[in-house]
Structure formats: structure tokens, C-alpha cells
Write a protein that holds these residues in place. Sequence first.
Motif, mmCIF file in Angstrom:
data_model
loop_
_atom_site.group_PDB
_atom_site.id
_atom_site.type_symbol
_atom_site.label_atom_id
_atom_site.label_comp_id
_atom_site.label_asym_id
_atom_site.label_seq_id
_atom_site.Cartn_x
_atom_site.Cartn_y
_atom_site.Cartn_z
ATOM 1 N N GLU A 75 0.805 -1.184 -0.118
ATOM 2 C CA GLU A 75 -0.149 -0.061 0.075
ATOM 3 C C GLU A 75 0.780 1.244 0.032
ATOM 4 O O GLU A 75 1.860 1.392 0.726
ATOM 5 C CB GLU A 75 -0.883 0.030 1.259
ATOM 6 C CG GLU A 75 -1.936 -1.301 1.144
ATOM 7 C CD GLU A 75 -2.763 -1.239 2.564
ATOM 8 O OE1 GLU A 75 -2.360 -0.560 3.537
ATOM 9 O OE2 GLU A 75 -3.680 -2.024 2.462
ATOM 10 N N VAL A 96 -9.096 5.695 -11.075
ATOM 11 C CA VAL A 96 -9.261 5.851 -9.399
ATOM 12 C C VAL A 96 -11.099 5.568 -9.421
ATOM 13 O O VAL A 96 -11.783 6.029 -10.221
ATOM 14 C CB VAL A 96 -9.085 7.305 -9.000
ATOM 15 C CG1 VAL A 96 -9.980 7.255 -7.719
ATOM 16 C CG2 VAL A 96 -7.737 7.667 -8.865
ATOM 17 N N THR A 97 -11.419 4.354 -8.717
ATOM 18 C CA THR A 97 -12.499 3.716 -8.819
ATOM 19 C C THR A 97 -13.656 4.404 -7.805
ATOM 20 O O THR A 97 -14.678 4.350 -7.534
ATOM 21 C CB THR A 97 -12.687 2.309 -8.872
ATOM 22 O OG1 THR A 97 -11.971 1.889 -7.933
ATOM 23 C CG2 THR A 97 -11.830 1.883 -10.219
ATOM 24 N N SER A 98 -12.804 4.660 -6.533
ATOM 25 C CA SER A 98 -13.496 5.082 -5.427
ATOM 26 C C SER A 98 -12.640 6.282 -4.524
ATOM 27 O O SER A 98 -11.160 5.846 -4.495
ATOM 28 C CB SER A 98 -14.214 4.164 -4.757
ATOM 29 O OG SER A 98 -13.071 3.391 -3.806
ATOM 30 N N ARG A 152 -12.478 7.247 -0.594
ATOM 31 C CA ARG A 152 -13.187 6.978 0.962
ATOM 32 C C ARG A 152 -12.410 7.634 1.932
ATOM 33 O O ARG A 152 -11.244 7.476 2.400
ATOM 34 C CB ARG A 152 -13.327 5.440 0.936
ATOM 35 C CG ARG A 152 -14.070 5.104 2.340
ATOM 36 C CD ARG A 152 -14.385 3.522 2.436
ATOM 37 N NE ARG A 152 -13.285 2.793 1.939
ATOM 38 C CZ ARG A 152 -12.555 2.433 2.715
ATOM 39 N NH1 ARG A 152 -12.553 2.753 4.132
ATOM 40 N NH2 ARG A 152 -11.337 1.501 2.377
ATOM 41 N N CYS A 212 -8.799 7.058 1.569
ATOM 42 C CA CYS A 212 -8.249 5.758 1.028
ATOM 43 C C CYS A 212 -8.849 5.779 -0.708
ATOM 44 O O CYS A 212 -10.039 5.934 -0.660
ATOM 45 C CB CYS A 212 -8.791 4.424 1.819
ATOM 46 S SG CYS A 212 -8.933 3.092 0.738
ATOM 47 N N GLU A 248 -9.253 3.540 -4.102
ATOM 48 C CA GLU A 248 -9.162 2.196 -4.781
ATOM 49 C C GLU A 248 -8.915 2.496 -6.118
ATOM 50 O O GLU A 248 -9.597 3.666 -6.723
ATOM 51 C CB GLU A 248 -10.414 1.486 -4.550
ATOM 52 C CG GLU A 248 -10.746 1.204 -3.309
ATOM 53 C CD GLU A 248 -9.861 0.125 -2.695
ATOM 54 O OE1 GLU A 248 -8.997 -0.517 -3.415
ATOM 55 O OE2 GLU A 248 -9.550 0.201 -1.280
ATOM 56 N N THR A 249 -8.025 1.858 -6.809
ATOM 57 C CA THR A 249 -7.471 2.131 -8.125
ATOM 58 C C THR A 249 -7.433 1.160 -8.961
ATOM 59 O O THR A 249 -7.422 0.081 -8.148
ATOM 60 C CB THR A 249 -6.212 2.967 -8.232
ATOM 61 O OG1 THR A 249 -4.915 2.182 -8.035
ATOM 62 C CG2 THR A 249 -6.067 4.134 -7.438
ATOM 63 N N SER A 250 -7.236 1.024 -10.045
ATOM 64 C CA SER A 250 -6.894 -0.230 -11.177
ATOM 65 C C SER A 250 -5.644 -0.768 -10.722
ATOM 66 O O SER A 250 -5.271 -2.002 -11.343
ATOM 67 C CB SER A 250 -6.999 0.263 -12.586
ATOM 68 O OG SER A 250 -6.041 1.293 -12.492
ATOM 69 N N GLY A 278 -4.526 -0.951 -7.272
ATOM 70 C CA GLY A 278 -4.372 -1.276 -6.126
ATOM 71 C C GLY A 278 -4.927 -0.014 -5.086
ATOM 72 O O GLY A 278 -5.214 0.945 -5.560
ATOM 73 N N THR A 279 -4.673 -0.362 -3.851
ATOM 74 C CA THR A 279 -4.881 0.713 -2.851
ATOM 75 C C THR A 279 -3.856 1.834 -2.534
ATOM 76 O O THR A 279 -2.743 1.436 -2.432
ATOM 77 C CB THR A 279 -5.386 0.148 -1.526
ATOM 78 O OG1 THR A 279 -6.670 -0.757 -1.927
ATOM 79 C CG2 THR A 279 -6.074 1.201 -0.764
ATOM 80 N N TYR A 284 -3.186 5.717 -0.309
ATOM 81 C CA TYR A 284 -3.483 6.346 0.963
ATOM 82 C C TYR A 284 -3.101 7.828 0.687
ATOM 83 O O TYR A 284 -1.745 7.904 0.371
ATOM 84 C CB TYR A 284 -3.300 6.006 2.360
ATOM 85 C CG TYR A 284 -4.195 4.548 2.506
ATOM 86 C CD1 TYR A 284 -5.380 4.702 3.269
ATOM 87 C CD2 TYR A 284 -3.569 3.283 2.310
ATOM 88 C CE1 TYR A 284 -6.028 3.444 3.436
ATOM 89 C CE2 TYR A 284 -4.234 2.154 2.392
ATOM 90 C CZ TYR A 284 -5.361 1.984 3.028
ATOM 91 O OH TYR A 284 -6.159 1.012 3.550
#
Length: 376
Positions: A2, A111-113, A115, A122, A124-126, A128-129, A131
Motif C-alpha cells: 500500500e 481511480v474507482t472510489s 473514501r 483511501c 481504490e484504483t486499477s 491497487g489501494t 492512501y
Amino acid sequence: MEERYDCLIVGGGAAGIGMATVLQDLQVSRFTVLERNHVGSTFHSWPKEMRFITPSFTSNAYGMMDLNAVARNTSPAFTLGTEHPSGQEYAAYLQAVADFKKLPVKTGVDVTSVRPVDGGFCLETSHGTVYAKFVIWAAGEFQYPKLDPFPGAEYGIHSSQVNSWSHLEGERFIIVGGYESGVDAAIQLSKHGKKAIVIDRHDRGLDKGSSDPSVELSPYTKDRLRNAMETGLIEFVSDFDVKWIEPSGEEGFIVYCENEHGISHLLQSEHPPILATGFRGSLCVIEDLIERSPDGELQLTSSDESTATPGLFVVGPGVVHGNLKFCFIYKFRQRFAVVAQAIGTRLGLDLTPLEPYRQDGMYLDDLSCCGENCTC
């Protein structure tokens, strides 16, 4: 593993690359730009004929930045040798800035989300994660067209989905929307000998209205429109609002309009109407992290930070403050240093590197000075 950053910029277009140069000057040690395609990919998506309506001119030596520059001491006019760049040309300028500045840009990362978590965000990407303490949303608008402004809009084609106006077959087209993209479409179609009927809920035309180009046709467009109107191929249906579109058998499509007095107007077209109806913008991706007023206006602090999610900043054409719309590059670039100041302060950084931005007119933190003041 990460990855953890002080700041992540989402989007590698004009706003993202410009913001990255400011963070670099501020010496933010761990930041990066996440771009799902490649630098300036939005501009590669423009129709082939589309050009910048704001002129580029090299005048940095006299204390006036090129209107389309996103970084200090750069000029698209100098780099590209043109006054009104095409999308592909401008993307080349952005890539040149990223290369020259050695900006930490990661392409091909979607970038999919986003949070909020303790201590930051945090993502979430294509790949990985990741921060970050802070997130700067710079994903733009053009790749998020407004496709459902009224019933039957699915029968039309949005202007942003046209690769080249020379590719459209037919002799007569209806265009819904009379601002920049709609009028540009009419101008380009007329160049190919095609008739264009522009339905505009306003009556912008060639008359003087507001001095704010965010709500008025630019001089560049008015010049081109005057010439195009001489062909007799462009017609305006003003003060009418499109209510719906429906197929009409072999006759093509019917566009139903009404004005404020309830008077209806029917237009028929053999070809799918062209929708110049604007853009939802990428903020729809993080809608749960932002706040809007009852009339849908984005709510930001004086540092362009989300009022709903501390630590999330917005840069680019989606920035608004009251009746001030920062939808042109020369407008929204003036807010980069304001965002950098807020982040730099919280990171405990020396803010001295931001002073040259104020001298160059790229540090607009007093919005009371903005507004229309043209008297002639």
C-alpha cells in the motif's frame, strides 16, 4: 504494498498538471498525479476541428501570462506556435510541462472510489489501494457529457462524441444548445455546406450581453459566426426550450420545443439531433463527498475545499463561488495557489514559494474584486 502520500491529484489534464507544478514549487515531498489514460487525454477527445476560444499569446516577459498557460513561465503560444490551439496541440503542451518539470504523473491508473478514513483518504484504483492525507479532484468535465437533459435525448448524439464534423452524413441538422459547443458545431457544419438549425433557450446571438465569457459567446466565436451566417446555412430558434425528442418512422426525428409562454414548436430532422447540452462533470463520481445548494451549486470553502469532506479539494472548471464561475483556464488557474496554501499550512511547509504566484496573477484569494466591470 500500500502506498501513502501527502497529497494525490486525480486527473492529468490542465487542472491536474497545473496544480502539480504548484505543489512541486511548494516542495510537497510525497504527492503524485493519477491519470486513467494519458496526460491531456480529454483534449485528445475533442472534435478534430475544435479550437481554444481563449487566445494564446506570449507576453510573460511583460508580466502577463498566456491565458491558456497552467504553469508559471510557460506559454502554449510559444510552445505550439499557434494562437487558438487544437485539443491535440494543447495536450502536447501539457505533456511538455509534465516532462520539463519532471512531475510525478502515473498514467493508466483509474481511480474507482475515494473514501475518507482516519488521517486522510483511501483510494481504490486499477493498480491497487493508495492512501493520502489530502486529495485534489482535478478530473475535469469533457469526458462526462450530459446525456439525459430531457426525455428522448438518447436519440441524439452529444457534440463531445463527434470525432470530426466532416464525418457526419446528411444535409440538415438540428442542434440543441446555443452556447459555445452548439455554435461551434453549426459553424463547422456550415463549412461543409450543411444547414444547421440551433435551438437556444436564450437569445445570445451576436449582440452584447454579459462581459463574462462564462455566460456569453466569446469574441472568437462571434467572429466566426458572423462569417458563417453569410452562407445562409445557419438558423437560430431562440427562446425555446427542448422538451423531448422522439423518433418519427422513416421521417427521422421530431424535436418538440416550448417557450416561456407555452407556445410550442415542432422541428423534424432526418438525422439524430446534436446535443450541445453541456456536461455533468467528473464530480458525479464523488457526489457523496461534496455538498450542493438547493439549486445544485457546488459548495466549497474559501480554499476550494469540500464543505462536506475536509481534506478534499476541487480544482478546474467545476469551481464556483456564488455567481463566479471558474470554467476557463485563466480563471481556475488563479485558485491553484489558494489550494496549495491550505495544504501547505496543514503540512507545516514554508509558504514563501507561493509569493511569485501572486505577482503573476495566479493567487486569487480575494473574490470580492471579481465581477463584471466593463463600461464600454
